[in-house]
Design an enzyme around this catalytic site. Sequence first.
Site, mmCIF file in Angstrom:
data_model
loop_
_atom_site.group_PDB
_atom_site.id
_atom_site.type_symbol
_atom_site.label_atom_id
_atom_site.label_comp_id
_atom_site.label_asym_id
_atom_site.label_seq_id
_atom_site.Cartn_x
_atom_site.Cartn_y
_atom_site.Cartn_z
ATOM 1 N N GLY A 1 -0.416 -0.513 -4.453
ATOM 2 C CA GLY A 1 -1.119 -0.466 -4.964
ATOM 3 C C GLY A 1 -2.092 0.534 -5.774
ATOM 4 O O GLY A 1 -2.254 1.337 -6.066
ATOM 5 N N TYR B 1 12.284 -5.015 -5.653
ATOM 6 C CA TYR B 1 11.014 -5.011 -6.581
ATOM 7 C C TYR B 1 9.891 -3.974 -6.252
ATOM 8 O O TYR B 1 9.690 -2.995 -7.511
ATOM 9 C CB TYR B 1 10.597 -6.011 -6.089
ATOM 10 N N CYS C 1 0.741 -1.257 -0.056
ATOM 11 C CA CYS C 1 -0.203 -0.009 -0.069
ATOM 12 C C CYS C 1 1.280 1.705 0.013
ATOM 13 O O CYS C 1 1.866 1.205 -0.020
ATOM 14 C CB CYS C 1 -0.799 0.317 1.276
ATOM 15 N N ASN D 1 0.159 1.147 5.526
ATOM 16 C CA ASN D 1 0.746 0.485 4.912
ATOM 17 C C ASN D 1 1.586 -0.258 5.523
ATOM 18 O O ASN D 1 1.971 -0.520 6.652
ATOM 19 C CB ASN D 1 2.064 1.352 4.565
ATOM 20 N N GLY D 2 1.854 -1.750 5.636
ATOM 21 C CA GLY D 2 1.818 -3.082 6.474
ATOM 22 C C GLY D 2 0.942 -3.959 6.505
ATOM 23 O O GLY D 2 0.056 -3.954 5.660
HETATM 24 P P1 AMP Z 1 5.927 -15.522 -11.648
HETATM 25 O O1 AMP Z 1 4.464 -15.836 -12.357
HETATM 26 O O2 AMP Z 1 4.510 -15.602 -10.066
HETATM 27 O O3 AMP Z 1 6.814 -15.858 -10.911
HETATM 28 O O4 AMP Z 1 5.830 -14.172 -11.686
HETATM 29 C C1 AMP Z 1 6.524 -13.631 -11.442
HETATM 30 C C2 AMP Z 1 7.124 -12.179 -11.699
HETATM 31 O O5 AMP Z 1 6.131 -10.922 -10.260
HETATM 32 C C3 AMP Z 1 8.379 -11.467 -11.630
HETATM 33 O O6 AMP Z 1 8.611 -10.654 -12.694
HETATM 34 C C4 AMP Z 1 8.244 -10.114 -10.641
HETATM 35 O O7 AMP Z 1 9.026 -8.522 -10.824
HETATM 36 C C5 AMP Z 1 6.700 -9.816 -10.112
HETATM 37 N N1 AMP Z 1 6.667 -9.501 -8.848
HETATM 38 C C6 AMP Z 1 6.977 -10.084 -7.728
HETATM 39 N N2 AMP Z 1 6.913 -9.720 -6.803
HETATM 40 C C7 AMP Z 1 4.790 -10.076 -6.776
HETATM 41 C C8 AMP Z 1 4.590 -9.324 -5.678
HETATM 42 N N3 AMP Z 1 4.165 -9.853 -4.828
HETATM 43 N N4 AMP Z 1 2.585 -8.854 -6.106
HETATM 44 C C9 AMP Z 1 3.320 -9.208 -7.990
HETATM 45 N N5 AMP Z 1 4.408 -9.303 -8.698
HETATM 46 C C10 AMP Z 1 5.128 -9.127 -8.116
#
Ligand code: AMP
Length: 453
Positions: free
Chosen positions: A28, A242, A2, A102-103
């Site tokens: 978000g 990220y 968030c 946020n958290g």
């Molecule tokens: P996946 O297909 O589940 O392996 O998603 C990997 C991708 O999701 C990578 O390109 C990351 O940049 C992105 N990603 C990493 N953590 C998150 C997260 N918590 N929520 C949404 N996307 C994420």
Amino acid sequence: MCGVFGIFGHDEAANLTYLGLHALQHRGQESAGIISCDSGALKSWRQMGLVADVFTVPVLERLTGRAAIGHVRYSTAGVSHLKNAQPLMAEYVRGKLAVAHNGNLVNAQALKDELGASGAIFQSDADNEVIIHLIARSKETAFEARVVEALARVQGAYSLLFLTERELVAVRDPHGFRPLVLGRLKNSYVLASETTALDLIEAELIREIEPGEMVVIDSEGMRSSFPLQKARPGRCIFELVYFAKPDSSLFGLSVYDVRKQLGMQLARESPAAADLVIACPDSGVPAAIGYSQVSGIPYDVGLIRSHYVGRTFIEPRDSIRHFGVKLKLSAVRSVLKGKRVVVVDDSIVRGTTSRKIVKMLKAAGASEVHLRISSPPTRWPCYYGIDTPSRQELIASSHSIDEIARYVTADSLGYLSQEGLGAAAGDPEAKTFCRACFTGEYLTEGLSPTAGR
Ligand code: AMP
């Protein structure tokens, strides 16, 4: 996941909050809300959707007053529903109160059960509603003392903004999981999850709110205290990897520089014989540039990201479904054709995106695809505010790197080491960071590697 923004002492409080939230939209996209305070009256507007869609000129004109807080939400607790949109607002015996959080609180359910058993009624699933109840029940008279008493009972991650009829209060949990910065715009104070929001409204960064710090801003000015029990620092390293926006400075570090360093270190640790380095956009771009600089392999743009696919994008018909990642990313054939390609992404969660990307690159003519990840394997769910699936769904929790490489059909796969991650973030042993998603070492009681969901 968030974003929060607050301002005290400005004629354009709601308009500036709108702009601040827009800058924090990456944190978000589910719902957005602003509550302003005008002569003791709190005025609220919260809706599902993006900041630009939720607020219109007439709505912002109604949010009068010289103080406001705002929130953008991506649910980590509670379902995606308007009743969970923040800031939350309540009226209790001492007056009106709005809260933006946020958290993620790790003991919210236990506290909800306890409060519910004594008659409390909850109007949302948002875990910060618990904090409102605890504040309302406190026997202390001063608002700050009520907040301290309430927060002494909660565990987990919180960067919180409270708006009352008189003051704006900001608190960061003692571990400092989530970021929160303090700025100044002329004679007003500004608080935001990330510095990018200060930059947009041309506010000057004063400093970060420290872990465990409470800052109170009212008509007398600003005062700071450290009323919460000290804890080991646990700044979320995944914010740097990220989540945060690359132009922000976070925990005193440039997010962009850290990400580039991650890519540079990755090139040293996990080289590849290739003709081209490309990024999985947007999050992989700085690391891919770093990888290219250290490896000497040219960087190019092999994947284009569509900026028009939101979370609510509907695929039109079942019979033509499963375009999945293709809606978001498309491959540039002329760049990829016949090339051995290194593709850099920040993380693998379930592995489904990586698998589709590798296939897409090969279909566009890449002769080899070497996947490089600018963080260690994500093996543990986050309980502190990053939305992650259950442990079973995290591919690295149950598969070796070779198995993951086979699943995603990459010619090779390399992750960054724990040491490399710490070094790039300026703390080789990661003593000031939480990296539980990589190690399973949770910083709050009751969560151990074996307790993972
Ligand atoms: P996946 O297909 O589940 O392996 O998603 C990997 C991708 O999701 C990578 O390109 C990351 O940049 C992105 N990603 C990493 N953590 C998150 C997260 N918590 N929520 C949404 N996307 C994420």
